[in-house]
Design an enzyme around this catalytic site. Sequence first.
Site, PDB file in Angstrom:
ATOM      1  N   GLU A 192       6.833  -5.543   8.459  1.00  0.00           N
ATOM      2  CA  GLU A 192       6.082  -5.000   7.329  1.00  0.00           C
ATOM      3  C   GLU A 192       6.479  -3.555   7.030  1.00  0.00           C
ATOM      4  OE1 GLU A 192       2.074  -5.492   8.614  1.00  0.00           O
ATOM      5  OE2 GLU A 192       2.208  -7.677   8.725  1.00  0.00           O
ATOM      6  N   HIS A 216       1.307  -3.698  14.997  1.00  0.00           N
ATOM      7  CA  HIS A 216       1.819  -2.564  14.228  1.00  0.00           C
ATOM      8  C   HIS A 216       1.739  -1.354  15.146  1.00  0.00           C
ATOM      9  CE1 HIS A 216       2.622   0.376  11.197  1.00  0.00           C
ATOM     10  NE2 HIS A 216       2.460  -0.456  10.180  1.00  0.00           N
ATOM     11  N   LYS A 264       0.812  -1.225   0.000  1.00  0.00           N
ATOM     12  CA  LYS A 264       0.000   0.000   0.000  1.00  0.00           C
ATOM     13  C   LYS A 264       0.836   1.262   0.000  1.00  0.00           C
ATOM     14  CE  LYS A 264      -0.508  -0.021   5.064  1.00  0.00           C
ATOM     15  NZ  LYS A 264       0.130  -1.340   5.306  1.00  0.00           N
ATOM     16  N   GLY A 279       6.271   0.872  10.839  1.00  0.00           N
ATOM     17  CA  GLY A 279       6.569   2.019  11.694  1.00  0.00           C
ATOM     18  C   GLY A 279       7.995   2.505  11.594  1.00  0.00           C
TER      19      GLY A 279
END
Length: 451
Positions: A276, A202, A73, A242
Amino acid sequence: MDLDGLDSQKQSEIDDATQVIKSPIDVPSILMEITKNEEQDDPFYVCDISDIIKRYEEWKAAMPRVATYYAVKCNDSRIVLEVLAALGIGFDCASKEEIRKVLSLGVQPDRIIFANPTKKISHLKFAAETAVTLMTFDSEVELQKIKKVYPSARLVIRIKYDDLSARYVLGQKYGCDHVIEAPGLLRVAASLGLNVVGVCFHIGSDSKDPLVFSKAIAAARHVFDVAANLGFKFKLLDIGGGYPGDKKKSIKEIGNIVNSALEKYFPDLSVEVISEPGRYYVNTAFTLATSINSVREAVQTDPETKDQTKVRMYYVDNSIYGALISIFCDEVYTPRPLEVDTTSPLRPSIVWGSTCDTCDKITKDVVLLPEMNISEWIFFEEAGAYTLSISCEFNGFATPKIHSVVDEEGWLKLTSQVPYPLSRDKFVIGNKPEYFRIGLTGPNKFKTNYF
């Protein structure tokens, strides 16, 4: 070679190819070469593939135990996905279309995590059809959906642990409480006979407090222990995103904190650890260039002091609805003149976007810029994260074209030394035409040295 005689397919291949540059990448020089063409007046990106490779290597050095699954994304341009796929990393996909896009690159489904805790039924069915087994959940409703549509999936329970100083705090939307809610959800999963294999979290996009990673990893350890008492054998920890995406911040500080926390709470090396990252990989690789299409002198009056200031207004060929859409989320982009006249005095200035919306203001406040004129260019660095993937063509202004470059060392790695080498046909090198288009109506000569 006469490019006008090339068929459209061949021309498209040249347009999309990455240029291999023998000398070190100097993005401003590349911008200048492109803008020298008189027909070039549309905004464009330069993507430095070498920067993405460097980020990948810095991550491996900082956190060798943590495999990366790129958050599609953040920037879903094909060149980015191709490079990351070649490097052998995994992908964090949130929808059927993102999964389809990654699979189209030849990526195996076991390199994908369907990391959307609230999935459409049709998207779950597509994951089942394409053998994407790994996915997240944070509610009983999601467990019931998975049981009905894809009962053989491997599930990861998402817990909530926020860095409240992050630019985008995610816990108010996703994640269950690791103490209160997680045990109950695991009991439901056990009663449904579902295969839960691990924990994810997350802490928030563009996190500011690295110590939250340590606290979140400790919380994940608690859920691992609860799961073991319920008969699960967890073997996966996903520490989410992050990570910093600007040139001034290093991944080393986070790496030290994560490594220490893993050593303390997850010393068993059979537990697979993934992450991620999104902006970490792509933000600094992209630079946006846009031309000035109009200039106006205006007088602004301070509403409180009533003081008046003469301001120079620049109207550029992109907007906060396009490549600079992250301004809506309080991102700050600093305009830089491409060719600086050191003799020009700095003037109070405002940079406006190309649409007719009065909200389309690129510089939030008045900034000091040298005096510039129509057809001159300004550029914005660190424009790769959450720009292309969420921009729109409001008022009919098209998405800027990407012009990708790579240095010789990066080219050699991508075509011969990485786990999944890219075809040399994807690069413009010595045996290719030195004339090619950059979204233009005619040929453009790019003079940087090739080898």
